[in-house]
Design an enzyme around this catalytic site. Sequence first.
Site, short mmCIF file in Angstrom:
data_model
loop_
_atom_site.label_atom_id
_atom_site.label_comp_id
_atom_site.label_asym_id
_atom_site.label_seq_id
_atom_site.Cartn_x
_atom_site.Cartn_y
_atom_site.Cartn_z
N HIS A 40 60.15 31.45 82.74
CA HIS A 40 60.74 32.13 81.58
C HIS A 40 59.76 32.16 80.40
O HIS A 40 59.42 33.22 79.88
CB HIS A 40 62.03 31.41 81.19
CG HIS A 40 62.71 31.97 79.97
ND1 HIS A 40 63.88 32.68 80.04
CD2 HIS A 40 62.39 31.92 78.66
CE1 HIS A 40 64.24 33.05 78.82
NE2 HIS A 40 63.35 32.59 77.96
N GLU A 41 59.30 30.98 79.99
CA GLU A 41 58.43 30.92 78.82
C GLU A 41 57.09 31.62 79.09
O GLU A 41 56.51 32.24 78.21
CB GLU A 41 58.20 29.48 78.38
CG GLU A 41 59.47 28.73 77.97
CD GLU A 41 60.29 29.42 76.88
OE1 GLU A 41 59.71 30.19 76.09
OE2 GLU A 41 61.52 29.20 76.84
N HIS A 59 57.40 35.19 78.26
CA HIS A 59 57.21 35.48 76.83
C HIS A 59 55.72 35.56 76.51
O HIS A 59 55.27 36.42 75.76
CB HIS A 59 57.83 34.37 75.97
CG HIS A 59 59.32 34.45 75.82
ND1 HIS A 59 59.96 35.57 75.36
CD2 HIS A 59 60.30 33.53 76.04
CE1 HIS A 59 61.27 35.34 75.30
NE2 HIS A 59 61.51 34.10 75.72
#
Length: 691
Positions: free
Chosen positions: A483-484, A487
């Site tokens: 997820h990160e 980003h």
Amino acid sequence: MTVVLSTLVLNAQKRINPFFVKYQTPFQVPPFDKIDTSDYMPAFLEGMKQQNAEIATIVKNTAAPTFANTILAFDQSGKLLTRVAKVFFNLNEANTSDQMQSLARKLSPLLSKHSDDIALNAKLFKRIKAVYEKRKISKLDAQQIRLVEKYYRDFERQGANLTKEKQEQLRKLNAELSMLSITFGENLLAENNNFQLVIDNRNDLEGLPEDVIAAAAQTAKEAKMDGKWVFTLDKPSMIPFLQYAKNRELREKIYRGYFMRGNNGNKNDNNETVAKIAKLRVEKARLLGFDSYAAYIIDDNMAKTPAKVDEFLMKLWNAALPMSKKEVEEMQKIIDREGGNFKLQPWDWWYYSEKVRKEKYDLDDNELKPYFSLTNVRDGMFHVATQLYGITFTKRTDLPVFQKDVETYEVKEANGKHLGILYLDYYPRAEKRGGAWCTDFRSSGWEDGKKVDAIESVTFNLTKPTGDIPALLNWDEVTTMFHEFGHSLHGLFVEGKYTRTAGNVPQDYVELPSQVMENWAGEPEVLRYYAKNYKTGEVIPEKLIEKIQNSGRFNQGFITLEYLAASILDMDFHELTQPKDINVETFEKQAMDKIGLIPEILPRYRSTYFAHIFNGGYAAGYYVYIWAAVLDADAFDAFKQSGDIYNKALAAKFRKYCLAESGDDEGMIQYKKFRGQEPSVEALLKRRGLE
Ligand SMILES: [Zn+2]
């Protein structure tokens, strides 16, 4: 403009403040090893001073306002301030100290005054408005027009276009609203702390795992109740109790404590506060020319209108409602089978769904962990990015870091061209706040006609290695890493030329780049690549892959419905079009009756403790989480449908429209350029087993 080095630059030792000069490091990463805490304040002060001077130059210009002398000049202002702020605020989260925290408290009023002064600068707005009014006849390109419109709207949304009296009214409303929001938060905190479930009979702990009991004994000890067990309304304490405690009356007691917060008719009651906030927000929205507060907020988002959000939420609601009813039936069967002789109630949900989970979905973290060593997961996510975009990750050991555990990578294009730098900070420590997040030390953009590459930073709080066992992650941690990382890819790929618009996406778009990466983490093909036993190198067994895939369908009726109920409640409060006095309890009941919420489920947040919307930044915006989930499921579905999860042509389109040029136009337009159509909820429904 040229930087005038003031006396602040040099301190007593004639040492140069590293923020005042071009960073003398590879790729110009921040010189962490040279920065002293005492460097921040002078750099902030000088940074604000420089930006004020830059704005004064714009305002005092006697030439007619143009894109270059007003909009671009404003967009390029505040470089020093940005440079120091990025280092300071990132480090204050990831590697803080008493000194840093006290500095943050001193800076907060200075910085908010600085930005207020800019937002309320009437002369600056006048020039921006002049450019705005001529934007279509000024030979500007599409990106320049967008930039002009963005700045104009920013000022307008803060009231720059109102008459003096109305601006005064708005200021009063803002002040009142911010006080009410503080009151809401204080009441909620008091209500949270006022409740304790104290247990003195060991039999009442039946069913609870040992570590949960130990934690409750520790809480009791801290509350000077040695020998007892205390459970609080904090989720890590309450949820395991609801999940495992056999004693049904006590489950009801703690859950009642939770869902009555702020609604107990005492001095911490939030009913009146909520009613006032809802009322004043309508007034504010109408003052700014919108029908409702939701219209004001969502105008800036990808969804654009409250009607669009409502329609979207109801589509999901209608899909999730039957599933949640099935879940009730399934649990009622267990109750009946066990001779329970009662009807399932909201405080029974966690307890019986845990039984369902054990029977049907059992995914044991301890079974999985050996396949998820941190290094394998990291290499797995790098591999996915390489397969999709051709980019590579080269470990660097020559870049300064802010903490010795931090890893640095140079990210390169397929052709070897430098793309950016990635910092990865894995483990918890006392100086780091909880959670996981991605920020940057430098955003991608343009300076003096040249592209500036991003320096991304991802911070985690992952399981640490112990002894000779490497860091082994649970499934939650694995998806968090992907997820990160998603980003950070967004930040690395951004290509826009202007600070205000480059990669700048609305709240209901921001989680698309991150959540979409989670899809790859759980794909069998990807798992077989990276999930290998840390000792034997054995590839994860198919049986475990299947369990990972199934686990995404557990309890989804409940999870979706309680979330949607709260989102719809949020929308109802903020779609009021007239300021009126409401009775909050009645209002909530009507809102829930209207959509047919089943009595076994409460909204994830009830009005009097819905901090996201009454004491946080999510008013008329609680929907964004599931909006982004629809986007990521729909985007990933494009890859699945193509028969190749690494489809390079699709990846190139996704990179271009949804990441690199993400701020170039409205969110929906960018998404449609990638997908050819608006996102559909089908892929999410399928993923959650709701279709
Ligand atoms: Zn995120």
